[in-house]
Design an enzyme around this catalytic site. Structure first.
Site, PDB file in Angstrom:
ATOM      1  N   ARG A  78       0.851  -1.208   0.000  1.00 43.31           N
ATOM      2  CA  ARG A  78       0.000   0.000   0.000  1.00 43.31           C
ATOM      3  C   ARG A  78       0.878   1.246   0.000  1.00 43.31           C
ATOM      4  O   ARG A  78       0.579   2.230  -0.664  1.00 43.31           O
ATOM      5  CB  ARG A  78      -0.946  -0.002   1.216  1.00 43.31           C
ATOM      6  CG  ARG A  78      -1.660   1.336   1.394  1.00 43.31           C
ATOM      7  CD  ARG A  78      -2.895   1.276   2.273  1.00 43.31           C
ATOM      8  NE  ARG A  78      -2.712   0.520   3.475  1.00 43.31           N
ATOM      9  CZ  ARG A  78      -2.033   0.926   4.563  1.00 43.31           C
ATOM     10  NH1 ARG A  78      -1.440   2.110   4.566  1.00 43.31           N
ATOM     11  NH2 ARG A  78      -1.914   0.155   5.618  1.00 43.31           N
ATOM     12  N   TYR A 120     -16.217  16.897 -14.985  1.00 42.53           N
ATOM     13  CA  TYR A 120     -16.774  15.535 -15.026  1.00 42.53           C
ATOM     14  C   TYR A 120     -17.811  15.373 -13.894  1.00 42.53           C
ATOM     15  O   TYR A 120     -17.585  15.853 -12.772  1.00 42.53           O
ATOM     16  CB  TYR A 120     -15.615  14.542 -14.873  1.00 42.53           C
ATOM     17  CG  TYR A 120     -16.051  13.138 -14.558  1.00 42.53           C
ATOM     18  CD1 TYR A 120     -16.815  12.414 -15.463  1.00 42.53           C
ATOM     19  CD2 TYR A 120     -15.708  12.540 -13.343  1.00 42.53           C
ATOM     20  CE1 TYR A 120     -17.221  11.128 -15.167  1.00 42.53           C
ATOM     21  CE2 TYR A 120     -16.114  11.246 -13.050  1.00 42.53           C
ATOM     22  CZ  TYR A 120     -16.878  10.554 -13.961  1.00 42.53           C
ATOM     23  OH  TYR A 120     -17.285   9.281 -13.668  1.00 42.53           O
ATOM     24  N   ASP A 179      -7.239  18.738 -14.358  1.00 44.01           N
ATOM     25  CA  ASP A 179      -7.582  17.374 -14.753  1.00 44.01           C
ATOM     26  C   ASP A 179      -7.215  17.245 -16.229  1.00 44.01           C
ATOM     27  O   ASP A 179      -7.857  17.842 -17.093  1.00 44.01           O
ATOM     28  CB  ASP A 179      -9.082  17.138 -14.525  1.00 44.01           C
ATOM     29  CG  ASP A 179      -9.494  15.699 -14.845  1.00 44.01           C
ATOM     30  OD1 ASP A 179      -8.815  15.055 -15.673  1.00 44.01           O
ATOM     31  OD2 ASP A 179     -10.507  15.236 -14.294  1.00 44.01           O
ATOM     32  N   LYS A 213      -8.573   6.102 -18.918  1.00 46.68           N
ATOM     33  CA  LYS A 213      -8.916   6.556 -20.269  1.00 46.68           C
ATOM     34  C   LYS A 213      -7.732   6.351 -21.220  1.00 46.68           C
ATOM     35  O   LYS A 213      -7.279   5.250 -21.376  1.00 46.68           O
ATOM     36  CB  LYS A 213      -9.381   8.010 -20.194  1.00 46.68           C
ATOM     37  CG  LYS A 213     -10.424   8.277 -19.088  1.00 46.68           C
ATOM     38  CD  LYS A 213     -11.696   7.509 -19.345  1.00 46.68           C
ATOM     39  CE  LYS A 213     -12.863   7.854 -18.458  1.00 46.68           C
ATOM     40  NZ  LYS A 213     -12.790   7.607 -17.046  1.00 46.68           N
TER      41      LYS A 213
HETATM   42  N1  PLP Z   1     -11.875  13.059 -14.828  1.00 46.59           N
HETATM   43  C1  PLP Z   1     -12.434  12.967 -16.059  1.00 46.59           C
HETATM   44  C2  PLP Z   1     -12.242  14.071 -17.031  1.00 46.59           C
HETATM   45  C3  PLP Z   1     -13.199  11.839 -16.392  1.00 46.59           C
HETATM   46  O1  PLP Z   1     -13.755  11.753 -17.616  1.00 46.59           O
HETATM   47  C4  PLP Z   1     -13.356  10.802 -15.434  1.00 46.59           C
HETATM   48  C5  PLP Z   1     -14.152   9.594 -15.733  1.00 46.59           C
HETATM   49  O2  PLP Z   1     -14.879   9.534 -16.706  1.00 46.59           O
HETATM   50  C6  PLP Z   1     -12.773  10.959 -14.171  1.00 46.59           C
HETATM   51  C7  PLP Z   1     -12.023  12.089 -13.899  1.00 46.59           C
HETATM   52  C8  PLP Z   1     -12.919   9.901 -13.112  1.00 46.59           C
HETATM   53  O3  PLP Z   1     -12.085   8.829 -13.408  1.00 46.59           O
HETATM   54  P1  PLP Z   1     -12.329   7.323 -12.902  1.00 46.59           P
HETATM   55  O4  PLP Z   1     -13.562   6.834 -13.587  1.00 46.59           O
HETATM   56  O5  PLP Z   1     -11.074   6.623 -13.308  1.00 46.59           O
HETATM   57  O6  PLP Z   1     -12.512   7.371 -11.426  1.00 46.59           O
END
Ligand code: PLP
Length: 392
Positions: free
Chosen positions: A49, A102, A174, A199
């Site tokens: 961890r 998001y 992000d 992604k």
């Molecule tokens: N940030 C963006 C721009 C996203 O599109 C997503 C998920 O679709 C996330 C964060 C969250 O990621 P996760 O699904 O890996 O937790």
């Protein structure tokens, strides 16, 4: 030899580091624990961890790509957001965040603010006047997502970072939609970058993961402490899969981009389409900024049908190749209906404020043959508006 590029350093991270057997690809270390030399004398790793050699390879690669001081690898993009907020926002702070981030990020910010953890202002950060007004008052953290999801609005990272720093805030971007190969927020003035590595970085829709990269070593140490304390760090196998995907990122992005441009051309100007959101279109409101800030325009395309939800249903009816599913950035093409899928966690007023409509579909254009992708879009548009094809 001249110094190696960021990409070469990232894609070769960990190769031939196995001194025991000489494997080219670094081994997968699944062990949860590591022996001590003696009581109180640990090796580099003691418990997975807190630290794991397979996770370290991925951290090294992402540090090189974002040009940061270090990276923390966690279990999901949302874990990256949670750890970042926990580590960087003290109770009673003020967070200024993109109003169209998001949906899961919106939900996290919203619930923490409602519980009184911090004050939250959701702002259209792609609007320079709105960003300046929000950051005229002191702030703890600015949360940028650019391009935004699903409208692909572009925020000027350099300008908002300048405003954020003047307000006393740390600036987080992000960078999931772009990856560090398309956009480098730290070089533009941000302090921290987060990713849903689920992604494009992992790229094969078979692993959920997240990463946080910071410019400053002390901030990396703070983030790592919180990731370990909260138990948010990623498992070894997930890190292995993510690194395996990352090694082909540059090649994948080239085809994603080429295919996305062809799909955009197929939609562009069709009478069934009320609006087409793609930063590579010259009529995108921030086209020039996108060209300056991003090396290419990515492969996420959002289309808003004039016929609303019925048009969406006709377009999707029997649509081949594109899978109706959430997520993005995999080798396979995906289509989603943000209002009822990715952004369902947002309240209806918040969706309206973010510009999300019932007639909207977001496409993640994959690596299939370009001609096939264009053909199925053209057929889909004919289902929506049979006359449109004749005029187009
Ligand atoms: N940030 C963006 C721009 C996203 O599109 C997503 C998920 O679709 C996330 C964060 C969250 O990621 P996760 O699904 O890996 O937790």
């Amino acid at each position: 030899m001249t110094s190696l590029s960021r990409w070469t350093r990232a894609t070769t991270a960990g190769l031939a580091s196995d001194s025991g057997r000489g494997s080219v690809i670094p081994p997968l270390y699944l062990s949860t624990n590591y022996t001590f030399h003696a009581p109180g004398e640990s090796r580099e790793h003691d418990y997975s961890r807190s630290g794991n050699p397979t996770r370290d390879v991925l951290a090294d690669a992402l540090t090189a790509l974002e040009d940061g001081a270090g990276a923390v690898i966690v279990g999901s993009g949302m874990a990256a957001a949670s750890v970042t907020l926990e580590a960087l926002v003290l109770d009673g702070g003020r967070v200024v965040a993109a109003h169209d981030a998001y949906g899961g990020t919106w939900r996290l910010l919203d619930v923490l603010a409602r519980r009184g953890r911090f004050e939250l202002d959701l702002v259209d950060l792609s609007d320079p006047a709105a960003a300046a007004a929000a950051l005229a008052a002191p702030a703890t953290l600015v949360w940028i997502e650019t391009p935004s999801n699903p409208l692909l609005r572009i925020t000027d990272i350099e300008e908002v970072a300048r405003l954020g720093h003047a307000a006393g805030a740390q600036v987080v971007v992000d960078n999931t939609f772009c990856t560090p190969l398309i956009q480098q927020p730290l070089a533009l003035g941000a302090d921290v970058v987060i990713h849903s590595t689920t992604k494009f970085i992992a790229g094969h829709s078979d692993v959920v993961g997240g990463a946080i990269v910071a410019k400053d070593a002390d901030v990396v140490a703070e983030l790592a402490w919180w990731a370990n304390t909260l138990g948010a760090t990623a498992g070894a196998f997930d890190s292995y899969l993510t690194m395996r995907g990352l090694r082909s990122l540059e090649a994948r992005l080239r085809i994603h981009d080429e295919n996305a441009q062809a799909v955009v051309d197929a939609f562009d100007g069709h009478p069934a389409v009320r609006a087409l959101h793609y930063p590579g279109l010259p009529d995108h409101p921030q086209y020039e900024l996108a060209r300056r800030q991003m090396r290419s325009q990515g492969s996420i395309v959002t289309v808003d049908f004039a016929g609303g939800r019925p048009a969406v249903d006709r377009f999707l009816d029997g649509l081949p190749i594109f899978h109706l599913a959430e997520s993005l950035g995999g080798t396979e093409s995906l289509v989603c209906h943000p209002a009822t899928m990715t952004h369902a966690a947002m309240s209806a007023p918040a969706q309206r404020a973010a510009g999300i409509t019932d007639g909207m579909l977001r496409l993640s254009v994959g690596l299939e043959s370009l001609d096939d992708l264009v053909a199925v879009i053209v057929e889909g548009l004919e289902r929506v508006d049979p006359a449109g094809g004749l005029d187009a």
